[in-house]
Scaffold this motif. Structure first.
Motif, PDB file in Angstrom:
ATOM      1  N   MET A  88       0.845  -1.193   0.000  1.00  0.00           N
ATOM      2  CA  MET A  88       0.000   0.000   0.000  1.00  0.00           C
ATOM      3  C   MET A  88       0.884   1.249   0.000  1.00  0.00           C
ATOM      4  O   MET A  88       0.590   2.222  -0.659  1.00  0.00           O
ATOM      5  N   VAL A  89       1.952   1.182   0.798  1.00  0.00           N
ATOM      6  CA  VAL A  89       2.964   2.231   0.838  1.00  0.00           C
ATOM      7  C   VAL A  89       4.296   1.523   0.654  1.00  0.00           C
ATOM      8  O   VAL A  89       4.514   0.445   1.209  1.00  0.00           O
ATOM      9  N   SER A  90       5.194   2.091  -0.114  1.00  0.00           N
ATOM     10  CA  SER A  90       6.459   1.407  -0.359  1.00  0.00           C
ATOM     11  C   SER A  90       7.257   1.266   0.935  1.00  0.00           C
ATOM     12  O   SER A  90       7.151   2.082   1.853  1.00  0.00           O
ATOM     13  N   TYR A  91       8.052   0.210   1.003  1.00  0.00           N
ATOM     14  CA  TYR A  91       8.864  -0.070   2.187  1.00  0.00           C
ATOM     15  C   TYR A  91       9.828   1.087   2.455  1.00  0.00           C
ATOM     16  O   TYR A  91      10.050   1.468   3.596  1.00  0.00           O
ATOM     17  N   LYS A  92      10.354   1.664   1.390  1.00  0.00           N
ATOM     18  CA  LYS A  92      11.284   2.790   1.524  1.00  0.00           C
ATOM     19  C   LYS A  92      10.607   3.980   2.213  1.00  0.00           C
ATOM     20  O   LYS A  92      11.185   4.606   3.102  1.00  0.00           O
ATOM     21  N   ASP A  93       9.360   4.263   1.849  1.00  0.00           N
ATOM     22  CA  ASP A  93       8.609   5.362   2.465  1.00  0.00           C
ATOM     23  C   ASP A  93       8.285   5.049   3.924  1.00  0.00           C
ATOM     24  O   ASP A  93       8.335   5.922   4.785  1.00  0.00           O
ATOM     25  N   ARG A  94       7.928   3.795   4.193  1.00  0.00           N
ATOM     26  CA  ARG A  94       7.636   3.393   5.571  1.00  0.00           C
ATOM     27  C   ARG A  94       8.886   3.528   6.442  1.00  0.00           C
ATOM     28  O   ARG A  94       8.810   3.996   7.578  1.00  0.00           O
ATOM     29  N   LEU A  95      10.036   3.091   5.911  1.00  0.00           N
ATOM     30  CA  LEU A  95      11.281   3.227   6.659  1.00  0.00           C
ATOM     31  C   LEU A  95      11.559   4.685   6.997  1.00  0.00           C
ATOM     32  O   LEU A  95      11.907   5.019   8.127  1.00  0.00           O
ATOM     33  N   LYS A  96      11.402   5.553   6.004  1.00  0.00           N
ATOM     34  CA  LYS A  96      11.659   6.976   6.209  1.00  0.00           C
ATOM     35  C   LYS A  96      10.741   7.551   7.292  1.00  0.00           C
ATOM     36  O   LYS A  96      11.184   8.289   8.170  1.00  0.00           O
ATOM     37  N   LYS A  97       9.459   7.162   7.262  1.00  0.00           N
ATOM     38  CA  LYS A  97       8.485   7.643   8.252  1.00  0.00           C
ATOM     39  C   LYS A  97       8.886   7.217   9.662  1.00  0.00           C
ATOM     40  O   LYS A  97       8.887   8.020  10.596  1.00  0.00           O
ATOM     41  N   TYR A  98       9.255   5.950   9.825  1.00  0.00           N
ATOM     42  CA  TYR A  98       9.621   5.449  11.148  1.00  0.00           C
ATOM     43  C   TYR A  98      10.964   6.005  11.615  1.00  0.00           C
ATOM     44  O   TYR A  98      11.168   6.215  12.800  1.00  0.00           O
ATOM     45  N   GLN A  99      11.879   6.233  10.703  1.00  0.00           N
ATOM     46  CA  GLN A  99      13.156   6.840  11.078  1.00  0.00           C
ATOM     47  C   GLN A  99      12.934   8.246  11.609  1.00  0.00           C
ATOM     48  O   GLN A  99      13.568   8.653  12.588  1.00  0.00           O
ATOM     49  N   GLU A 100      12.022   8.979  10.997  1.00  0.00           N
ATOM     50  CA  GLU A 100      11.723  10.332  11.462  1.00  0.00           C
ATOM     51  C   GLU A 100      10.978  10.319  12.799  1.00  0.00           C
ATOM     52  O   GLU A 100      11.269  11.117  13.681  1.00  0.00           O
ATOM     53  N   SER A 101      10.016   9.407  12.958  1.00  0.00           N
ATOM     54  CA  SER A 101       9.203   9.408  14.173  1.00  0.00           C
ATOM     55  C   SER A 101       9.943   8.874  15.399  1.00  0.00           C
ATOM     56  O   SER A 101       9.684   9.315  16.510  1.00  0.00           O
ATOM     57  N   THR A 102      10.874   7.922  15.211  1.00  0.00           N
ATOM     58  CA  THR A 102      11.583   7.346  16.356  1.00  0.00           C
ATOM     59  C   THR A 102      12.966   7.943  16.572  1.00  0.00           C
ATOM     60  O   THR A 102      13.529   7.810  17.649  1.00  0.00           O
ATOM     61  N   GLY A 103      13.522   8.557  15.544  1.00  0.00           N
ATOM     62  CA  GLY A 103      14.889   9.070  15.654  1.00  0.00           C
ATOM     63  C   GLY A 103      15.935   7.973  15.508  1.00  0.00           C
ATOM     64  O   GLY A 103      17.114   8.198  15.746  1.00  0.00           O
ATOM     65  N   LEU A 104      15.508   6.783  15.104  1.00  0.00           N
ATOM     66  CA  LEU A 104      16.422   5.657  14.911  1.00  0.00           C
ATOM     67  C   LEU A 104      16.592   5.377  13.422  1.00  0.00           C
ATOM     68  O   LEU A 104      15.696   5.651  12.635  1.00  0.00           O
ATOM     69  N   LEU A 105      17.728   4.802  13.048  1.00  0.00           N
ATOM     70  CA  LEU A 105      17.941   4.407  11.660  1.00  0.00           C
ATOM     71  C   LEU A 105      17.476   2.978  11.412  1.00  0.00           C
ATOM     72  O   LEU A 105      17.213   2.590  10.286  1.00  0.00           O
ATOM     73  N   ASP A 106      17.412   2.181  12.474  1.00  0.00           N
ATOM     74  CA  ASP A 106      17.040   0.779  12.357  1.00  0.00           C
ATOM     75  C   ASP A 106      16.248   0.390  13.602  1.00  0.00           C
ATOM     76  O   ASP A 106      16.238   1.111  14.596  1.00  0.00           O
ATOM     77  N   ALA A 107      15.629  -0.789  13.578  1.00  0.00           N
ATOM     78  CA  ALA A 107      14.816  -1.241  14.702  1.00  0.00           C
ATOM     79  C   ALA A 107      15.657  -1.687  15.891  1.00  0.00           C
ATOM     80  O   ALA A 107      15.139  -1.876  16.971  1.00  0.00           O
ATOM     81  N   VAL A 108      16.969  -1.845  15.705  1.00  0.00           N
ATOM     82  CA  VAL A 108      17.838  -2.375  16.748  1.00  0.00           C
ATOM     83  C   VAL A 108      18.914  -1.364  17.126  1.00  0.00           C
ATOM     84  O   VAL A 108      19.515  -0.734  16.261  1.00  0.00           O
TER      85      VAL A 108
END
Length: 151
Positions: A88-108
């Motif tokens: 529905m939304v590209s993985y690249k866009d989802r990654l960018k959204k979560y990186q901005e909202s959490t301040g993290l580059l990765d989940a770990v």
């Protein structure tokens, strides 16, 4: 036909008091309103019913390790979209959204520190980041930990 009519009830225009965001949280376990300060002092556990609220990876590290001992490793590693996943939304866009909202580059977040006087290597997942995304960054961080741990 009714002889008497019910009187119309007028709604009072009471203003709701504005409460600043982040001061209180309603506990899903017992429905009590708990002050955020009290949750922070109790490691995000409800003092009334022992419900465990979610913690960020950074909060978890602060609670686990001795203060000021954590050294992050591979902080520049991040998830990438090798498969070019489209939904529905590209993985690249989802990654960018979560990186901005959490301040993290990765989940770990991975690194090493001291836990009750012992040197430890540690990796903590942040489930606010794509529910603990199993990206390439996480796998590379775990590989780096295995190399250090086995030396």
């Amino acid at each position: 036909m009714a002889i008497f009519k019910k009187p119309a009830i007028k709604e009072q225009n009471r203003k709701k008091r504005e409460i600043p965001q982040g001061l209180f949280q309603k506990c899903p376990g017992c429905s009590e309103v708990v002050p955020e300060i009290e949750l922070a002092q109790n490691q995000r556990v409800c003092p009334r019913c022992d419900y465990h609220f979610a913690q960020s990876a950074r909060e978890r590290l602060e609670n686990l390790l001795d203060s000021e001992t954590f050294v992050e490793m591979d902080a520049d590693l991040k998830s990438v979209d090798i498969l070019r996943f489209q939904g529905m939304v590209s993985y690249k866009d989802r990654l960018k959204k979560y990186q901005e909202s959490t301040g993290l580059l990765d989940a770990v977040i991975s690194g090493y520190g001291i836990l009750d006087g012992y040197k430890v290597a540690i990796a903590v997942m942040d489930f606010g980041f794509l529910a603990g995304d199993d990206g390439i960054g996480r796998r590379r961080k775990n590989y780096a930990h295995d190399r250090i741990w086995n030396c």
